[in-house]
Motif scaffolding. Structure first.
Motif, mmCIF file in Angstrom:
data_model
loop_
_atom_site.group_PDB
_atom_site.id
_atom_site.type_symbol
_atom_site.label_atom_id
_atom_site.label_comp_id
_atom_site.label_asym_id
_atom_site.label_seq_id
_atom_site.Cartn_x
_atom_site.Cartn_y
_atom_site.Cartn_z
ATOM 1 N N ALA A 122 6.743 -34.270 -3.293
ATOM 2 C CA ALA A 122 6.065 -33.776 -2.090
ATOM 3 C C ALA A 122 7.075 -33.163 -1.124
ATOM 4 O O ALA A 122 6.827 -32.096 -0.552
ATOM 5 N N LEU A 123 8.229 -33.807 -0.966
ATOM 6 C CA LEU A 123 9.263 -33.261 -0.083
ATOM 7 C C LEU A 123 9.781 -31.923 -0.599
ATOM 8 O O LEU A 123 9.987 -30.980 0.182
ATOM 9 N N ARG A 160 7.065 -29.354 0.094
ATOM 10 C CA ARG A 160 6.989 -29.078 1.536
ATOM 11 C C ARG A 160 8.143 -28.179 1.961
ATOM 12 O O ARG A 160 7.957 -27.252 2.749
ATOM 13 N N ARG A 193 7.459 -24.713 0.745
ATOM 14 C CA ARG A 193 6.412 -24.070 1.549
ATOM 15 C C ARG A 193 6.958 -23.665 2.917
ATOM 16 O O ARG A 193 6.604 -22.607 3.446
ATOM 17 N N GLN A 194 7.836 -24.483 3.491
ATOM 18 C CA GLN A 194 8.425 -24.160 4.784
ATOM 19 C C GLN A 194 9.253 -22.870 4.671
ATOM 20 O O GLN A 194 9.209 -22.032 5.560
ATOM 21 N N PHE A 225 -0.801 -26.354 -1.148
ATOM 22 C CA PHE A 225 0.096 -27.498 -1.304
ATOM 23 C C PHE A 225 -0.535 -28.627 -2.118
ATOM 24 O O PHE A 225 0.079 -29.136 -3.054
ATOM 25 N N SER A 226 -1.753 -29.028 -1.783
ATOM 26 C CA SER A 226 -2.355 -30.185 -2.456
ATOM 27 C C SER A 226 -2.599 -29.916 -3.943
ATOM 28 O O SER A 226 -2.339 -30.777 -4.785
ATOM 29 N N ASN A 269 2.805 -28.048 8.209
ATOM 30 C CA ASN A 269 3.690 -28.384 7.094
ATOM 31 C C ASN A 269 4.859 -29.246 7.564
ATOM 32 O O ASN A 269 5.287 -30.164 6.857
ATOM 33 N N GLY A 272 3.633 -32.720 7.881
ATOM 34 C CA GLY A 272 3.496 -33.287 6.544
ATOM 35 C C GLY A 272 4.836 -33.671 5.944
ATOM 36 O O GLY A 272 4.967 -34.701 5.276
ATOM 37 N N TYR A 273 5.861 -32.869 6.182
ATOM 38 C CA TYR A 273 7.210 -33.167 5.696
ATOM 39 C C TYR A 273 7.714 -34.459 6.340
ATOM 40 O O TYR A 273 8.246 -35.336 5.661
ATOM 41 N N SER A 305 5.922 -37.449 4.850
ATOM 42 C CA SER A 305 6.454 -37.797 3.527
ATOM 43 C C SER A 305 7.786 -38.522 3.647
ATOM 44 O O SER A 305 8.048 -39.481 2.916
#
Length: 152
Positions: A15-16, A19, A22-23, A45-46, A127, A130-131, A134
């Motif tokens: 996930a990290l 993320r 995506r960032q 992302f999901s 995001n 979310g990071y 996580s």
């Protein structure tokens, strides 16, 4: 038992990574907001996280629904008979990296640029949160494992 301890670490580690990827993608979109003919890109992302962890799509049964056609026609579901089959959604992975898709602009610009700064800023903030979440989950899991190892 060891697998159960590492599964959560692996999940949050992936996930990290996603993320962070995506960032970078969103940052690139923001940096090119004034570049003529630049096409904004992103990924779901999901869906990508589910695929990176070897999970079936959300509706299970390894079936994927296509988006509804105009006019309200019913959607058609495609069967994936094997986990290795390529996903049809925005969550597809390619060589270990999320497959980026072009973002459809809500309001096209005269210079052909499809970056919507308001959308990108909101996605960037979401995001980032979310990071951080996580990281906190991962930190908590490691702290719990350290407590168990010490026998406290």
């Amino acid at each position: 038992m060891f697998e159960q301890m590492t599964d959560a670490l692996d999940f949050h580690g992936r996930a990290l990574q996603l993320r962070a990827s995506r960032q970078e993608t969103i940052s690139s979109n923001i940096a090119n907001a004034d570049t003529p003919n630049f096409k904004a890109r992103d990924f779901d992302f999901s869906a990508t996280l589910r695929e990176a962890n070897g999970m079936a799509p959300a509706d299970s049964g390894m079936r994927e629904a296509l988006p509804a056609a105009e006019g309200g026609l019913p959607t058609v579901a495609l069967a994936r008979t094997h986990r290795g089959h390529r996903a049809m959604g925005m969550g597809a992975m390619h060589n270990g990296q999320p497959e980026l898709k072009y973002v459809n602009p809500e309001q096209p610009s005269m210079d052909g640029n499809t970056v919507d700064l308001n959308r990108e800023r909101a996605q960037f903030s979401q995001n980032a949160v979310g990071y951080e979440a996580s990281l906190r989950f991962l930190n908590g899991r490691i702290r719990t494992m350290m407590t168990a190892i010490r026998g406290e």
